[in-house]
Write a protein that holds these residues in place. Structure first.
Motif, PDB file in Angstrom:
ATOM      1  N   LYS A   1      49.038 -13.550  49.299  1.00 41.74           N
ATOM      2  CA  LYS A   1      47.552 -14.431  49.460  1.00 41.74           C
ATOM      3  C   LYS A   1      47.565 -14.344  50.894  1.00 41.74           C
ATOM      4  CE  LYS A   1      49.846 -17.719  45.578  1.00 41.74           C
ATOM      5  NZ  LYS A   1      49.783 -18.865  45.376  1.00 41.74           N
ATOM      6  N   PHE A   2      48.718 -13.879  51.715  1.00 42.21           N
ATOM      7  CA  PHE A   2      48.000 -14.334  53.064  1.00 42.21           C
ATOM      8  C   PHE A   2      47.226 -12.984  53.610  1.00 42.21           C
ATOM      9  CE2 PHE A   2      52.114 -17.163  53.924  1.00 42.21           C
ATOM     10  CZ  PHE A   2      50.798 -17.894  53.997  1.00 42.21           C
ATOM     11  N   ALA A   3      47.762 -11.631  52.849  1.00 38.50           N
ATOM     12  CA  ALA A   3      47.038 -10.635  53.508  1.00 38.50           C
ATOM     13  C   ALA A   3      45.515 -10.463  52.477  1.00 38.50           C
ATOM     14  CB  ALA A   3      48.185  -9.035  52.983  1.00 38.50           C
ATOM     15  N   LYS A   4      45.180 -10.910  51.279  1.00 34.08           N
ATOM     16  CA  LYS A   4      43.976 -11.488  50.726  1.00 34.08           C
ATOM     17  C   LYS A   4      43.074 -12.397  51.445  1.00 34.08           C
ATOM     18  CE  LYS A   4      40.979 -10.310  47.800  1.00 34.08           C
ATOM     19  NZ  LYS A   4      40.959  -8.963  47.270  1.00 34.08           N
ATOM     20  N   ALA A   5      43.476 -13.170  52.234  1.00 34.19           N
ATOM     21  CA  ALA A   5      42.870 -14.261  52.959  1.00 34.19           C
ATOM     22  C   ALA A   5      42.939 -13.870  54.171  1.00 34.19           C
ATOM     23  CB  ALA A   5      44.333 -15.269  52.742  1.00 34.19           C
ATOM     24  N   LEU A   6      43.414 -12.563  54.685  1.00 37.37           N
ATOM     25  CA  LEU A   6      43.117 -12.263  56.023  1.00 37.37           C
ATOM     26  C   LEU A   6      42.016 -10.970  55.733  1.00 37.37           C
ATOM     27  CD1 LEU A   6      47.116 -12.137  58.028  1.00 37.37           C
ATOM     28  CD2 LEU A   6      44.783 -13.618  58.280  1.00 37.37           C
ATOM     29  N   GLY A   7      41.767 -10.718  54.658  1.00 40.69           N
ATOM     30  CA  GLY A   7      40.507  -9.545  54.321  1.00 40.69           C
ATOM     31  C   GLY A   7      40.670  -8.266  54.195  1.00 40.69           C
ATOM     32  N   ALA A   8      41.954  -8.447  53.843  1.00 41.56           N
ATOM     33  CA  ALA A   8      42.602  -7.094  53.787  1.00 41.56           C
ATOM     34  C   ALA A   8      42.393  -6.333  51.804  1.00 41.56           C
ATOM     35  CB  ALA A   8      43.799  -6.734  54.229  1.00 41.56           C
ATOM     36  N   GLU A   9      42.429  -5.243  51.745  1.00 44.53           N
ATOM     37  CA  GLU A   9      42.721  -4.876  50.322  1.00 44.53           C
ATOM     38  C   GLU A   9      44.252  -5.065  50.273  1.00 44.53           C
ATOM     39  OE1 GLU A   9      40.299  -1.105  49.684  1.00 44.53           O
ATOM     40  OE2 GLU A   9      42.189  -1.077  47.721  1.00 44.53           O
ATOM     41  N   VAL A  10      44.518  -5.350  48.879  1.00 39.36           N
ATOM     42  CA  VAL A  10      45.679  -5.195  49.137  1.00 39.36           C
ATOM     43  C   VAL A  10      46.218  -4.468  47.833  1.00 39.36           C
ATOM     44  CG1 VAL A  10      47.828  -7.618  48.983  1.00 39.36           C
ATOM     45  CG2 VAL A  10      46.203  -7.442  49.686  1.00 39.36           C
ATOM     46  N   THR A  11      47.558  -4.541  47.759  1.00 39.98           N
ATOM     47  CA  THR A  11      47.842  -3.233  46.516  1.00 39.98           C
ATOM     48  C   THR A  11      49.771  -4.248  46.659  1.00 39.98           C
ATOM     49  OG1 THR A  11      46.696  -0.857  46.902  1.00 39.98           O
ATOM     50  CG2 THR A  11      48.946  -1.753  45.344  1.00 39.98           C
ATOM     51  N   LEU A  12      49.928  -4.578  45.336  1.00 39.22           N
ATOM     52  CA  LEU A  12      51.420  -4.381  45.651  1.00 39.22           C
ATOM     53  C   LEU A  12      52.450  -3.459  44.696  1.00 39.22           C
ATOM     54  CD1 LEU A  12      53.842  -6.535  45.494  1.00 39.22           C
ATOM     55  CD2 LEU A  12      53.588  -6.792  42.313  1.00 39.22           C
ATOM     56  N   PHE A  13      53.730  -3.191  45.551  1.00 41.80           N
ATOM     57  CA  PHE A  13      54.154  -2.443  45.140  1.00 41.80           C
ATOM     58  C   PHE A  13      56.109  -3.093  44.300  1.00 41.80           C
ATOM     59  CE2 PHE A  13      53.274   2.147  47.621  1.00 41.80           C
ATOM     60  CZ  PHE A  13      52.427   1.524  48.417  1.00 41.80           C
ATOM     61  N   THR A  14      55.646  -2.693  42.909  1.00 39.69           N
ATOM     62  CA  THR A  14      56.795  -4.164  42.499  1.00 39.69           C
ATOM     63  C   THR A  14      58.119  -2.430  41.448  1.00 39.69           C
ATOM     64  OG1 THR A  14      57.165  -5.259  40.575  1.00 39.69           O
ATOM     65  CG2 THR A  14      55.027  -4.241  40.811  1.00 39.69           C
ATOM     66  N   ARG A  15      58.407  -2.596  40.729  1.00 35.68           N
ATOM     67  CA  ARG A  15      59.656  -2.688  39.959  1.00 35.68           C
ATOM     68  C   ARG A  15      58.824  -2.173  38.682  1.00 35.68           C
ATOM     69  NH1 ARG A  15      65.068  -5.272  40.774  1.00 35.68           N
ATOM     70  NH2 ARG A  15      63.224  -6.793  40.583  1.00 35.68           N
ATOM     71  N   SER A  16      58.790  -3.732  37.973  1.00 35.23           N
ATOM     72  CA  SER A  16      58.340  -3.791  36.852  1.00 35.23           C
ATOM     73  C   SER A  16      56.674  -4.046  36.542  1.00 35.23           C
ATOM     74  CB  SER A  16      58.951  -5.242  36.716  1.00 35.23           C
ATOM     75  OG  SER A  16      58.197  -6.459  36.869  1.00 35.23           O
ATOM     76  N   ALA A  17      56.383  -2.889  35.651  1.00 39.33           N
ATOM     77  CA  ALA A  17      54.624  -3.413  35.289  1.00 39.33           C
ATOM     78  C   ALA A  17      54.638  -4.274  34.667  1.00 39.33           C
ATOM     79  CB  ALA A  17      55.273  -1.580  34.272  1.00 39.33           C
ATOM     80  N   ALA A  18      55.289  -4.967  34.610  1.00 41.49           N
ATOM     81  CA  ALA A  18      54.900  -6.189  33.373  1.00 41.49           C
ATOM     82  C   ALA A  18      54.651  -7.673  34.177  1.00 41.49           C
ATOM     83  CB  ALA A  18      56.395  -6.739  32.579  1.00 41.49           C
ATOM     84  N   LYS A  19      54.884  -7.139  35.974  1.00 37.10           N
ATOM     85  CA  LYS A  19      54.249  -7.950  37.118  1.00 37.10           C
ATOM     86  C   LYS A  19      52.344  -7.617  36.990  1.00 37.10           C
ATOM     87  CE  LYS A  19      57.998  -9.638  39.671  1.00 37.10           C
ATOM     88  NZ  LYS A  19      58.911  -9.456  40.657  1.00 37.10           N
ATOM     89  N   ALA A  20      51.644  -6.324  36.804  1.00 37.23           N
ATOM     90  CA  ALA A  20      50.891  -6.229  37.579  1.00 37.23           C
ATOM     91  C   ALA A  20      49.323  -7.455  36.801  1.00 37.23           C
ATOM     92  CB  ALA A  20      50.213  -4.763  36.266  1.00 37.23           C
ATOM     93  N   GLU A  21      49.479  -8.273  35.918  1.00 33.45           N
ATOM     94  CA  GLU A  21      48.404  -8.678  35.625  1.00 33.45           C
ATOM     95  C   GLU A  21      48.926 -10.029  36.774  1.00 33.45           C
ATOM     96  OE1 GLU A  21      47.207 -11.210  31.835  1.00 33.45           O
ATOM     97  OE2 GLU A  21      47.938  -9.473  31.321  1.00 33.45           O
TER      98      GLU A  21
END
Ligand code: NDP
Ligand code: ZN
Length: 350
Positions: free
Chosen positions: A193-213
């Motif tokens: 949320k903060f990286a997005k609000a600061l204007g960056a392009e944000v990517t999540l690295f996660t173990r679980s594909a289920a968290k994508a949405e």
């Protein structure tokens, strides 16, 4: 002195159980607070179980505290009875070293007094955290809760919020930057949320594909499943910053590979020692930086709260009856919470 109640661990292996104890009467610069809500941070579990080797028992966790002022000492000018306030991870520091002079109390050269399991600077008593009906804190370490923030959902801002906001601000994250957030738990979802609000392009690295949405709903532009070596390889050299919230030892090398030259990998989990070993070439050949960050100073925490109110940012929480705190700890470890438990302190009276 007055009698307070709360939940504490008596040993590293015992569950949290109710206990009553004495809180000090407010000193001249103190604010007494009735606690309304308190978030459950993964650090609370590390500490209750002495996983960092620095616990002091009885250990009453809780450093994402929101409450109402019930009394103030004679010299208090910042807060008054009835104000809605917050308390985070620190309740005191030396206030005169170079770090304190720069509003970086978390790096106090004499060591900050943490909200729990630390000797109080004046009377030496063991500090007790926010899994309690009340707390007494020096006014400098008490934050003003801005209007418009839901108090329960704002409680985790006091740790999960500032711990992610501070390094993003310190490293100048903004428009044009590609930022990767590692792990989407309490800290990670705030990092998005903060990286997005600061204007960056944000990517999540996660173990679980289920968290994508879910991650996209939080504001992530892209998702990389970290267990998929192919996806990791495809991300090579892409990121300016990585904010690593993973709470256990993990291989940093494949993540460092996703940074561009001069990229910065920021650790917030205390995962020492780094295992498996770090390949120095991953830093040297691209002038990359491996960095760390600890919460944030008091002035910056206030700035983060005001920024959150302005941008409508709070945490995604699940309300918790304090009688279920031990089950909640297991669910945090299992990653089974979206994304922070917050204790409703009225359940302490039940
Ligand atoms: P959570 O448990 O809520 O989230 C951690 C996330 O990391 C999980 O949701 C998961 O995300 C990922 N993760 C968990 N286990 C593993 C694993 N075995 N391998 C890879 N990824 C994993 O923790 P918090 O967000 O509350 O805290 C994160 C860390 O930050 C903790 O170590 C905590 O002590 C520390 N911390 C540091 C502070 C500081 O000032 N530096 C302040 C506060 C906390 P996913 O499922 O998406 O992979
Ligand atoms: Zn915390």
């Amino acid at each position: 002195m007055y009698t307070a109640i709360g939940y504490a661990a008596q040993t590293p292996t015992s569950p949290l159980l109710p206990m009553s104890f004495e809180r000090r009467s407010p000193r001249a610069d103190d604010v007494a607070i009735e606690i309304l809500y308190c978030g459950v941070c993964h650090s609370d579990i590390h500490q209750a179980r002495n996983e960092w080797g620095i616990a002091v028992y009885p250990l009453m966790p809780g450093h994402e505290i929101v409450g109402r002022v019930t009394a103030v000492g004679a010299n208090v000018s910042k807060h008054k009875v009835g104000d809605l306030v917050g308390v985070g991870c620190m309740v005191d520091s030396c206030r005169e070293c170079q770090a304190c002079a720069k509003d970086l109390e978390q790096y106090c050269l004499a060591g900050p007094t943490m909200t729990y399991a630390t000797p109080d600077r004046v009377d030496g008593s063991n500090t007790m955290g926010g899994y309690s009906n009340s707390i007494v804190v020096s006014e400098h370490f008490v934050l003003r809760m801005p209007h418009g923030l839901d108090l329960a959902s704002a409680a985790p801002l006091l740790c999960a919020g500032i711990t992610t906001y501070s390094p993003l601000k310190h490293h100048g994250v903004g428009p044009g930057h590609k930022v990767g957030i590692l792990g989407m738990g309490g800290l990670g979802h705030m990092g998005i949320k903060f990286a997005k609000a600061l204007g960056a392009e944000v990517t999540l690295f996660t173990r679980s594909a289920a968290k994508a949405e879910e991650a996209r709903r939080q504001g992530a532009d892209h998702v990389i499943v970290s267990s998929d070596a192919e996806q990791m390889r495809a991300a090579a050299g892409r990121f300016d910053f990585l904010l690593d919230t993973i709470p256990v030892q993990h291989d940093l090398n494949p993540y460092l590979d996703t940074l561009t030259f001069d990229g910065v990998h920021i650790l917030v989990g205390l995962i020492e020692p780094v295992e498996p070993p770090l390949h120095a070439a991953n830093l040297v050949l691209k002038r990359r930086v491996l960095a760390g960050s600890l919460i944030g100073g008091i002035a910056e925490t206030q700035e983060m709260l005001d920024f959150s109110a302005e941008h409508g940012i709070t945490c995604d929480i699940e309300m918790l009856d304090i009688r279920s705190i031990n089950e909640a700890f297991e669910r945090v470890i299992a990653g089974d919470v979206k994304y922070r438990f917050v204790i409703d302190m009225t359940t302490l009276k039940a």
